[in-house]
Design an enzyme around this catalytic site. Structure first.
Site, PDB file in Angstrom:
ATOM      1  N   LYS A   1      35.362  30.045  -7.994  1.00 54.63           N
ATOM      2  CA  LYS A   1      34.187  29.195  -7.802  1.00 54.63           C
ATOM      3  C   LYS A   1      33.560  29.423  -6.422  1.00 54.63           C
ATOM      4  CE  LYS A   1      34.127  27.606 -11.889  1.00 54.63           C
ATOM      5  NZ  LYS A   1      33.027  27.935 -12.782  1.00 54.63           N
TER       6      LYS A   1
ATOM      7  N   ILE B   1      34.183  16.168 -14.371  1.00 52.67           N
ATOM      8  CA  ILE B   1      33.387  15.719 -15.519  1.00 52.67           C
ATOM      9  C   ILE B   1      34.335  15.703 -16.723  1.00 52.67           C
ATOM     10  CG2 ILE B   1      31.357  16.207 -16.942  1.00 52.67           C
ATOM     11  CD1 ILE B   1      30.691  15.827 -13.927  1.00 52.67           C
TER      12      ILE B   1
ATOM     13  N   THR C   1      35.595  16.572 -19.836  1.00 52.47           N
ATOM     14  CA  THR C   1      35.327  17.601 -20.847  1.00 52.47           C
ATOM     15  C   THR C   1      36.683  18.123 -21.355  1.00 52.47           C
ATOM     16  OG1 THR C   1      35.461  19.430 -19.285  1.00 52.47           O
ATOM     17  CG2 THR C   1      33.277  18.428 -19.565  1.00 52.47           C
ATOM     18  N   PRO C   2      36.678  18.972 -22.398  1.00 56.12           N
ATOM     19  CA  PRO C   2      37.941  19.571 -22.848  1.00 56.12           C
ATOM     20  C   PRO C   2      38.672  20.308 -21.714  1.00 56.12           C
ATOM     21  CG  PRO C   2      36.244  19.918 -24.502  1.00 56.12           C
ATOM     22  CD  PRO C   2      35.555  19.284 -23.332  1.00 56.12           C
TER      23      PRO C   2
ATOM     24  N   ASN D   1      27.704  29.263 -17.512  1.00 56.32           N
ATOM     25  CA  ASN D   1      28.526  28.050 -17.567  1.00 56.32           C
ATOM     26  C   ASN D   1      29.956  28.320 -18.053  1.00 56.32           C
ATOM     27  OD1 ASN D   1      28.900  24.961 -18.092  1.00 56.32           O
ATOM     28  ND2 ASN D   1      29.286  25.928 -20.078  1.00 56.32           N
TER      29      ASN D   1
ATOM     30  N   ASP E   1      31.948  36.901 -25.765  1.00 55.33           N
ATOM     31  CA  ASP E   1      32.966  36.748 -24.718  1.00 55.33           C
ATOM     32  C   ASP E   1      32.347  37.308 -23.428  1.00 55.33           C
ATOM     33  OD1 ASP E   1      34.997  37.111 -22.895  1.00 55.33           O
ATOM     34  OD2 ASP E   1      36.407  37.994 -24.328  1.00 55.33           O
TER      35      ASP E   1
ATOM     36  N   GLY F   1      31.495  20.507 -24.061  1.00 56.29           N
ATOM     37  CA  GLY F   1      31.507  20.103 -22.655  1.00 56.29           C
ATOM     38  C   GLY F   1      30.146  20.133 -21.974  1.00 56.29           C
ATOM     39  N   ILE F   2      30.135  20.559 -20.719  1.00 51.85           N
ATOM     40  CA  ILE F   2      28.895  20.613 -19.929  1.00 51.85           C
ATOM     41  C   ILE F   2      27.883  21.537 -20.604  1.00 51.85           C
ATOM     42  CG2 ILE F   2      27.940  21.438 -17.735  1.00 51.85           C
ATOM     43  CD1 ILE F   2      30.617  20.531 -16.418  1.00 51.85           C
TER      44      ILE F   2
ATOM     45  N   TYR G   1      41.274  29.617  -9.793  1.00 50.99           N
ATOM     46  CA  TYR G   1      40.033  28.919 -10.152  1.00 50.99           C
ATOM     47  C   TYR G   1      39.195  28.661  -8.896  1.00 50.99           C
ATOM     48  CZ  TYR G   1      36.929  25.274 -12.007  1.00 50.99           C
ATOM     49  OH  TYR G   1      35.823  24.544 -12.380  1.00 50.99           O
TER      50      TYR G   1
END
Ligand code: NAP
Length: 256
Positions: A160, A189, A191-192, A90, A63, A17-18, A156
């Site tokens: 953020k 974006i 991504t997975p 990230n 992790d 991903g990113i 989430y």
């Protein structure tokens, strides 16, 4: 072009991903790049493909929600490359897509442990290394959902928002030590993570992709490189006067 020559960067969640785009662009710009992730095979393959091109990269399992693994991995990076001057926080997960009143404490905590505590642990252990190096740039992946709300994934969005203000606090705490801290706020974006999130909506995947694309005034989602280039700028000395700022890269999503 070697915009990052001499820098040593650790990128969490750098296997796909990113993160993977960021690792690639940073390595191409001359940085030594450490990929820290739990996706071991993808991370090792990425490091190998970059070293085969003559670039500098290596993979370590880490992790970010485990403080011991974080401190050990960052120490290994310094042991291998001599210093640490860039950290890209990230690694992140989107978590359970349920309304607030249905979320369990465990579901809430799982997201905070990675997205918030992970940023804390990595920053905590990177700062002494950056102080030793005499310079640093920390780049934290927040989101458009660290700026505006949306009626889904409450844990989430909370995480953020936290990352946005953690970035400003740390920017102020370490400004006089030549350590800059900024947040990046991507729109959607492909991504997975986004693929996984759209699958939780119960909609047909192609229809969900189209609906998500249309949320952006430009009419489409972004690609990982759109974010990676912003991160390269924040990691480079081109941004030496930039700290505590929010780099929004969202196809106009938050311009309304
Ligand atoms: P992604 O495709 O899911 O990749 C994230 C990587 O982080 C994966 O390899 C993942 O491994 C890893 N990871 C997850 N938990 C980890 C942990 N505890 N320790 C170490 N690595 C861990 O995500 P992405 O879409 O590239 O997103 C990257 C960052 O940008 C995230 O912080 C995300 O919130 C933020 N962001 C993304 C978007 C977007 O539209 N894609 C928009 C705004 C912000 P596993 O899959 O094995 O867990």
């Amino acid at each position: 072009m070697e915009r990052l020559k001499g820098k040593v960067a650790a990128v969490t969640g750098g296997s796909v991903g990113i993160g993977a785009a960021t690792v690639t662009r940073m390595a191409e710009q001359g940085a030594a790049v450490a990929i820290l992730d739990c996706k071991d095979q993808e991370g090792q393959e990425l490091a190998q493909s970059l070293t085969e091109r003559g670039l500098i990269a290596a993979y370590w399992h880490c992790d970010v929600s485990n403080e011991k693994q974080v401190s050990e991995a960052l120490d290994k990076v310094v042991e291998t490359y001599g210093s640490l001057t860039v950290l890209v926080n990230n690694a992140g997960i989107s978590g359970t897509n349920k309304p607030t009143h249905e979320l369990t404490e465990e579901e809430w905590d799982r997201v905070q442990n990675v997205n918030v505590k992970g940023v804390f642990f990595c920053t905590k252990h990177a700062i002494p290394l950056m102080k030793k190096a005499g310079a640093g740039s920390i780049i934290n992946l927040s989101s458009i959902y660290g700026l505006v709300g949306a009626p889904d994934t409450p844990s989430y969005h909370a995480s953020k928002g936290a990352v946005r203000l953690m970035s400003k606090t740390d920017a102020m705490l370490y400004a006089t030590e030549n350590i800059r801290v900024n947040s990046v706020h991507p729109g959607f974006i492909w991504t997975p993570m986004v693929e996984g999130h759209l699958k939780t909506t119960g909609q047909d995947l192609e229809a969900a992709k189209q609906a998500t694309a249309e949320l952006h005034p430009v009419g489409h989602m972004g690609e990982p490189d759109d974010i990676a280039w912003g991160i390269v700028y924040l990691a480079s000395d081109e941004s030496k006067f930039v700290t505590g700022s929010e780099l929004v890269i969202d196809g106009g999503y938050t311009a309304r």
